[in-house]
Design a protein around this motif. Structure first.
Motif, PDB file in Angstrom:
ATOM      1  N   LYS A 186       0.855  -1.134  -0.039  1.00  9.33           N
ATOM      2  CA  LYS A 186      -0.024   0.081  -0.088  1.00  9.33           C
ATOM      3  C   LYS A 186       0.953   1.074  -0.028  1.00  9.33           C
ATOM      4  O   LYS A 186       1.625   1.319   0.853  1.00  9.33           O
ATOM      5  N   ASN A 187       0.852   2.032  -1.019  1.00  5.09           N
ATOM      6  CA  ASN A 187       1.689   3.282  -1.284  1.00  5.09           C
ATOM      7  C   ASN A 187       3.131   2.746  -1.283  1.00  5.09           C
ATOM      8  O   ASN A 187       3.418   1.891  -2.137  1.00  5.09           O
ATOM      9  N   ASP A 188       3.902   3.171  -0.224  1.00  4.56           N
ATOM     10  CA  ASP A 188       5.335   2.819  -0.300  1.00  4.56           C
ATOM     11  C   ASP A 188       5.819   1.657   1.073  1.00  4.56           C
ATOM     12  O   ASP A 188       6.932   1.470   1.088  1.00  4.56           O
ATOM     13  N   SER A 189       4.806   0.944   1.288  1.00  4.11           N
ATOM     14  CA  SER A 189       4.673  -0.008   2.238  1.00  4.11           C
ATOM     15  C   SER A 189       4.261  -1.435   2.054  1.00  4.11           C
ATOM     16  O   SER A 189       3.656  -1.286   0.933  1.00  4.11           O
ATOM     17  N   PHE A 190       5.065  -2.162   2.299  1.00  2.00           N
ATOM     18  CA  PHE A 190       4.841  -3.637   1.677  1.00  2.00           C
ATOM     19  C   PHE A 190       5.430  -4.800   2.718  1.00  2.00           C
ATOM     20  O   PHE A 190       5.833  -4.639   3.681  1.00  2.00           O
ATOM     21  N   VAL A 191       4.580  -5.922   2.535  1.00  2.00           N
ATOM     22  CA  VAL A 191       4.935  -6.964   3.200  1.00  2.00           C
ATOM     23  C   VAL A 191       5.067  -8.160   2.043  1.00  2.00           C
ATOM     24  O   VAL A 191       4.364  -8.361   1.298  1.00  2.00           O
ATOM     25  N   ALA A 192       6.235  -8.663   2.061  1.00  2.55           N
ATOM     26  CA  ALA A 192       6.655  -9.639   1.037  1.00  2.55           C
ATOM     27  C   ALA A 192       7.165 -10.910   1.929  1.00  2.55           C
ATOM     28  O   ALA A 192       7.943 -10.754   2.889  1.00  2.55           O
ATOM     29  N   ALA A 193       7.090 -12.055   1.380  1.00  3.87           N
ATOM     30  CA  ALA A 193       7.679 -13.378   1.796  1.00  3.87           C
ATOM     31  C   ALA A 193       8.314 -13.987   0.660  1.00  3.87           C
ATOM     32  O   ALA A 193       7.753 -14.509  -0.480  1.00  3.87           O
ATOM     33  N   PHE A 194       9.523 -14.654   0.877  1.00  5.89           N
ATOM     34  CA  PHE A 194      10.067 -15.547  -0.034  1.00  5.89           C
ATOM     35  C   PHE A 194      10.321 -17.068   0.451  1.00  5.89           C
ATOM     36  O   PHE A 194      10.546 -17.200   1.587  1.00  5.89           O
ATOM     37  N   PRO A 195      10.369 -18.069  -0.364  1.00  6.56           N
ATOM     38  CA  PRO A 195      10.786 -19.156   0.388  1.00  6.56           C
ATOM     39  C   PRO A 195      12.054 -19.343   0.830  1.00  6.56           C
ATOM     40  O   PRO A 195      12.983 -18.648   0.372  1.00  6.56           O
TER      41      PRO A 195
ATOM     42  N   LEU B 273       0.492 -12.444  12.475  1.00  5.59           N
ATOM     43  CA  LEU B 273       0.482 -13.520  11.486  1.00  5.59           C
ATOM     44  C   LEU B 273      -0.037 -14.646  12.706  1.00  5.59           C
ATOM     45  O   LEU B 273      -0.210 -16.088  11.856  1.00  5.59           O
ATOM     46  N   SER B 274      -0.230 -14.526  14.008  1.00  7.32           N
ATOM     47  CA  SER B 274      -0.706 -15.850  14.533  1.00  7.32           C
ATOM     48  C   SER B 274      -2.005 -16.170  14.139  1.00  7.32           C
ATOM     49  O   SER B 274      -2.906 -17.433  14.369  1.00  7.32           O
ATOM     50  N   LEU B 275      -2.934 -15.164  13.653  1.00  4.47           N
ATOM     51  CA  LEU B 275      -4.121 -15.241  13.065  1.00  4.47           C
ATOM     52  C   LEU B 275      -4.343 -16.107  11.719  1.00  4.47           C
ATOM     53  O   LEU B 275      -5.268 -16.742  11.550  1.00  4.47           O
ATOM     54  N   PHE B 276      -3.147 -16.583  11.190  1.00  7.68           N
ATOM     55  CA  PHE B 276      -2.929 -17.304  10.228  1.00  7.68           C
ATOM     56  C   PHE B 276      -3.096 -18.936  10.606  1.00  7.68           C
ATOM     57  O   PHE B 276      -3.120 -19.777  10.032  1.00  7.68           O
ATOM     58  N   ALA B 277      -2.702 -19.108  11.976  1.00  5.11           N
ATOM     59  CA  ALA B 277      -2.459 -20.453  12.394  1.00  5.11           C
ATOM     60  C   ALA B 277      -3.823 -21.123  12.412  1.00  5.11           C
ATOM     61  O   ALA B 277      -4.808 -20.765  12.588  1.00  5.11           O
TER      62      ALA B 277
ATOM     63  N   PHE C 154      -2.031  -9.268   4.639  1.00  5.39           N
ATOM     64  CA  PHE C 154      -0.963  -9.949   4.121  1.00  5.39           C
ATOM     65  C   PHE C 154      -1.212 -11.527   4.687  1.00  5.39           C
ATOM     66  O   PHE C 154      -1.101 -12.581   3.865  1.00  5.39           O
ATOM     67  N   GLY C 155      -1.776 -11.687   5.901  1.00  3.18           N
ATOM     68  CA  GLY C 155      -2.374 -13.127   6.706  1.00  3.18           C
ATOM     69  C   GLY C 155      -3.330 -13.426   5.589  1.00  3.18           C
ATOM     70  O   GLY C 155      -3.322 -14.581   5.467  1.00  3.18           O
ATOM     71  N   ARG C 156      -4.375 -12.752   5.062  1.00  5.39           N
ATOM     72  CA  ARG C 156      -5.345 -13.204   4.178  1.00  5.39           C
ATOM     73  C   ARG C 156      -5.070 -13.583   3.146  1.00  5.39           C
ATOM     74  O   ARG C 156      -5.240 -14.699   2.760  1.00  5.39           O
ATOM     75  N   HIS C 157      -3.824 -13.113   2.372  1.00  4.38           N
ATOM     76  CA  HIS C 157      -3.271 -13.522   1.296  1.00  4.38           C
ATOM     77  C   HIS C 157      -2.826 -14.640   1.583  1.00  4.38           C
ATOM     78  O   HIS C 157      -2.591 -15.865   0.550  1.00  4.38           O
ATOM     79  N   LEU C 158      -1.883 -15.009   2.511  1.00  3.59           N
ATOM     80  CA  LEU C 158      -1.259 -16.311   3.058  1.00  3.59           C
ATOM     81  C   LEU C 158      -2.445 -17.488   3.112  1.00  3.59           C
ATOM     82  O   LEU C 158      -2.029 -18.338   2.650  1.00  3.59           O
TER      83      LEU C 158
END
Length: 214
Positions: free
Chosen positions: A69-78, A175-179, A204-208
């Motif tokens: 969102k704008n200049d903020s981001f969350v990314a995850a890589f293997p 991200l504990s909401l993703f558990a 990001f948790g929703r996308h995960l």
């Protein structure tokens, strides 16, 4: 802290204050006291209906995923282990630009390097937040406060980059909401965040969640 199977109950003892119905105690603004209590009480292996130990599960990321969102981001890589790299930027106050990276994110490192980091705020923004009905329980006892004109109002800091470390604490909690289904909340991945916040973390948790469903 390796707790992946528990029941949490929150009781409001002040029944006259409806605003506190779902408030988790802020304590000193960090997770240190929660960690200390978990370490004191200890853990036991979770059992299934047949009395067998439940298998410990962890979701492994197979392909990159990100939200922004704008200049903020969350990314995850293997990645073969959990690593978190976080950056913040508050040029208007003494916090400035900070980065902190940690791997592997295990209970002992979390307890020592992340959990003691307190929540923080910018003094000039506090009045606006209070007028909006937020942070009613906030004080200099449970947050570190930075002013644009006076710097830190309640030093010393526990770490020179305590604000950045607290952002990782926030990320772990969000991200504990993703558990689910016995999985830990944090995926086994390298998670990189810049100028994140609770809303972006949970998005990001929703996308995960959607990526693991597919």
């Amino acid at each position: 802290m390796s707790v992946d199977n528990c029941r949490i109950e929150i009781t409001n003892l002040d029944s006259d204050d409806s605003d506190l119905d779902s408030e988790v105690p802020i304590l000193d603004g960090s997770a240190r006291e929660w960690v200390e209590r978990i370490e004191k009480d200890g853990l036991v292996a979770a059992k299934d209906e047949c009395g067998n130990d439940c298998e410990k599960l962890a979701p492994y990321l197979n392909e990159p995923i990100h939200v922004s969102k704008n200049d903020s981001f969350v990314a995850a890589f293997p990645s073969p282990k959990v690593r978190v790299s976080y950056g913040i930027d508050f040029p208007q106050v003494a916090i400035g630009s900070q980065w902190f990276s940690l791997a592997p994110l295990e209970d002992s490192l979390y307890a020592r390097e992340i959990a003691p980091s307190r929540t923080f705020c910018i003094y000039e923004e506090v009045e606006h937040m209070r007028n909006a009905g937020l942070i009613k329980g906030g004080s200099l006892d449970n947050a570190i406060v930075c002013s644009a004109s006076k710097g830190w109002l309640n030093p010393p800091l526990r770490f020179s980059d305590e604000p950045c470390r607290h952002k990782i604490l926030d990320l772990v909690g969000d991200l504990s909401l993703f558990a689910r289904f016995g999985n830990q909340g944090l995926p086994v991945a390298h998670i990189v965040v810049y100028k994140g916040g609770h809303a972006l973390h949970t998005n990001f948790g929703r996308h995960l969640n959607d990526s693991f469903k597919s």
